[in-house]
Design a protein around this motif. Structure first.
Motif, PDB file in Angstrom:
ATOM      1  N   LEU A 118       0.573  -1.395   0.103  1.00 44.41           N
ATOM      2  CA  LEU A 118       0.000  -0.238   0.426  1.00 44.41           C
ATOM      3  C   LEU A 118       0.978   1.681   0.085  1.00 44.41           C
ATOM      4  O   LEU A 118       0.659   2.402  -0.599  1.00 44.41           O
ATOM      5  N   VAL A 119       1.624   1.671   0.999  1.00 41.24           N
ATOM      6  CA  VAL A 119       2.863   2.281   0.773  1.00 41.24           C
ATOM      7  C   VAL A 119       4.287   2.504  -0.107  1.00 41.24           C
ATOM      8  O   VAL A 119       4.821   2.955  -0.137  1.00 41.24           O
ATOM      9  N   LYS A 120       3.974   1.478  -1.090  1.00 42.45           N
ATOM     10  CA  LYS A 120       4.887   1.313  -2.147  1.00 42.45           C
ATOM     11  C   LYS A 120       6.253   1.298  -2.033  1.00 42.45           C
ATOM     12  O   LYS A 120       7.027   1.584  -2.111  1.00 42.45           O
ATOM     13  N   MET A 121       6.419   0.668  -0.700  1.00 44.05           N
ATOM     14  CA  MET A 121       7.573   0.317  -0.272  1.00 44.05           C
ATOM     15  C   MET A 121       8.570  -0.731  -0.115  1.00 44.05           C
ATOM     16  O   MET A 121       9.418  -1.710   0.167  1.00 44.05           O
ATOM     17  N   LYS A 122       7.733  -2.162  -0.928  1.00 39.74           N
ATOM     18  CA  LYS A 122       8.325  -3.269  -1.686  1.00 39.74           C
ATOM     19  C   LYS A 122       9.458  -3.806  -1.974  1.00 39.74           C
ATOM     20  O   LYS A 122      10.581  -4.582  -1.021  1.00 39.74           O
ATOM     21  N   GLU A 123      10.289  -2.457  -2.566  1.00 43.37           N
ATOM     22  CA  GLU A 123      11.622  -2.675  -2.656  1.00 43.37           C
ATOM     23  C   GLU A 123      12.182  -2.611  -2.531  1.00 43.37           C
ATOM     24  O   GLU A 123      13.750  -3.174  -2.707  1.00 43.37           O
ATOM     25  N   ARG A 124      12.011  -1.618  -1.268  1.00 42.40           N
ATOM     26  CA  ARG A 124      13.194  -0.653  -0.768  1.00 42.40           C
ATOM     27  C   ARG A 124      13.397  -1.574   0.762  1.00 42.40           C
ATOM     28  O   ARG A 124      13.795  -0.823   2.055  1.00 42.40           O
ATOM     29  N   ILE A 125      12.281  -2.592   0.988  1.00 36.72           N
ATOM     30  CA  ILE A 125      11.391  -3.148   2.680  1.00 36.72           C
ATOM     31  C   ILE A 125      12.707  -3.602   2.964  1.00 36.72           C
ATOM     32  O   ILE A 125      13.332  -3.797   4.658  1.00 36.72           O
ATOM     33  N   ASN A 126      13.517  -4.530   2.903  1.00 38.15           N
ATOM     34  CA  ASN A 126      14.857  -5.381   3.063  1.00 38.15           C
ATOM     35  C   ASN A 126      15.919  -4.636   3.236  1.00 38.15           C
ATOM     36  O   ASN A 126      17.009  -5.122   3.778  1.00 38.15           O
ATOM     37  N   ASP A 127      15.513  -2.487   3.387  1.00 35.61           N
ATOM     38  CA  ASP A 127      17.038  -2.178   3.270  1.00 35.61           C
ATOM     39  C   ASP A 127      17.103  -1.570   4.369  1.00 35.61           C
ATOM     40  O   ASP A 127      16.097  -1.348   5.466  1.00 35.61           O
ATOM     41  N   LYS A 128      18.284  -0.953   4.833  1.00 37.79           N
ATOM     42  CA  LYS A 128      18.241  -0.431   6.589  1.00 37.79           C
ATOM     43  C   LYS A 128      17.151   1.050   6.212  1.00 37.79           C
ATOM     44  O   LYS A 128      17.619   1.900   5.232  1.00 37.79           O
ATOM     45  N   VAL A 129      16.950   1.336   7.510  1.00 34.92           N
ATOM     46  CA  VAL A 129      16.545   2.511   7.505  1.00 34.92           C
ATOM     47  C   VAL A 129      16.533   3.765   7.416  1.00 34.92           C
ATOM     48  O   VAL A 129      16.779   4.943   5.958  1.00 34.92           O
ATOM     49  N   LYS A 130      18.425   3.591   7.873  1.00 38.08           N
ATOM     50  CA  LYS A 130      19.146   4.917   7.399  1.00 38.08           C
ATOM     51  C   LYS A 130      19.087   5.541   6.236  1.00 38.08           C
ATOM     52  O   LYS A 130      20.129   6.680   5.569  1.00 38.08           O
ATOM     53  N   THR A 131      19.607   4.512   5.379  1.00 37.42           N
ATOM     54  CA  THR A 131      19.361   4.568   3.915  1.00 37.42           C
ATOM     55  C   THR A 131      17.664   4.854   3.226  1.00 37.42           C
ATOM     56  O   THR A 131      18.803   5.286   1.935  1.00 37.42           O
TER      57      THR A 131
END
Ligand SMILES: Nc1ncnc2c1ncn2[C@@H]1O[C@H](COP(=O)(O)OP(=O)(O)O)[C@@H](O)[C@H]1O
Ligand SMILES: [Mg+2]
Length: 307
Positions: A118-131
């Motif tokens: 829903l929030v369109k974060m699928k591609e980056r969801i397994n990266d650290k938040v600091k990135t």
């Protein structure tokens, strides 16, 4: 249905009145803006609605549950972000969401996946938040606020620091949540233009007092009987001006086009006529009245109902 109801709310901190008898409501399916300059009292109000600040006087209910007396049931129905999303920088987006999910009952992996989508974060969801970019953090923050499936979402200045694309993505997400899913959204900002694009209704707060309320009718704006300002952009503005002047007194050439105030229903016949005169039309732009004028006129006056 009324999701948020603030009645005669007053907040006094160290003998200073921060909020003075404010009342407002947010219904399901609508985005309600809370607009006011810095220091007006937006964050204070939002903290009280989320149970983070005590109430001096008045009442706040969420889905009928009193925030003071029935805190748990009230909080079940609301998700919010105050100032910045509270995320663990060294964990991935998914780990953050899983961690917050573990604090609520009944949120499974499918729910989390659905919200990530829903929030369109699928591609980056397994990266650290600091990135993440600020926009991505904001979206994870919203995902976190939505995890327990609340009916009301409260966001305190969520567009601060976002670039135009990030703001548009946030706007699209909030419109989807409210208009398609039926979530009520209460969102604060100090930017008029932004509120105007995003909200169905706006309350204006200044100095702890609500000084105005305004409905934004995005489609309804163009009502046949109302005169709007239009700019005809053509390859022959002189000739266009001559013709339009025969219909309306106050035309003038401005910003590379001919400016005229008239009804929308007049446009088609004018275009036909101009084309018959071999004038090439590049655009007919409608000028929007902005909240800015309203805002300025009311913040300098006393309490008014705008429009
Ligand atoms: N904990 C506090 N103690 C004293 N004053 C506060 C506190 N929190 C907010 N204020 C004051 O309340 C007013 C409203 O602040 P705030 O709600 O943060 O405004 P906004 O979010 O609209 O910018 C400001 O004058 C601020 O200084
Ligand atoms: Mg604030």
């Amino acid at each position: 249905m009324e999701l948020l109801k603030i009645e005669n709310l007053t907040k006094i901190i160290k003998k200073r009145k921060i909020l003075d008898n404010i009342s407002l409501t947010v219904n399901s399916g609508e985005i309600v803006g809370f607009l006011g300059p810095n220091g007006a009292g937006k964050t204070t109000t939002i903290k009280m609605a989320l149970g983070l600040f005590s109430i001096t006087k008045g009442r706040i209910t969420i889905c009928g549950h009193d925030v003071t007396n029935d805190f748990e049931n009230a909080m079940k129905n609301v998700g919010g972000i105050v100032e910045n999303p509270d995320l663990y920088q060294r964990m991935t987006g998914r780990e953050n969401l899983e961690y917050f999910a573990s604090m609520h009952e009944g949120i499974n992996k499918e729910n989390i996946d659905g919200i990530i989508e829903l929030v369109k974060m699928k591609e980056r969801i397994n990266d650290k938040v600091k990135t993440y970019s600020l926009g991505m953090r904001q979206r994870i923050g919203i995902a976190q606020a939505l995890l327990h499936n609340p009916r009301l979402l409260i966001l305190d200045e969520p567009t601060n620091g976002l670039d135009p694309l990030g703001i548009k993505e946030l706007r699209d997400l909030l419109k989807y949540l409210s208009h398609e899913v039926g979530v009520g959204v209460f969102i604060s900002s100090h930017l008029l233009s932004e509120m105007e694009l995003m909200c169905d209704r706006i309350y204006i707060i200044d100095n702890g007092v609500i000084i105005g309320e305004k409905s934004i009718h995005q489609e309804e704006e163009t009502v046949e009987e109302i005169e709007y300002e239009y700019t005809f952009v053509t390859d022959n503005n002189e000739k266009t001006l001559a013709y339009l002047s025969s219909l309306h007194a106050d035309c003038k050439i401005e910003n590379g086009g001919v400016n005229v105030a008239m009804k929308r229903s007049e446009i088609p016949d004018i275009i036909v006529r101009l084309v018959q005169d071999n004038i090439r039309i590049y655009a007919v732009n409608q000028k929007h009245r902005t909240l800015e004028q309203d805002f300025l006129s009311i913040t300098t006056g006393s309490k008014t109902q705008i429009r």
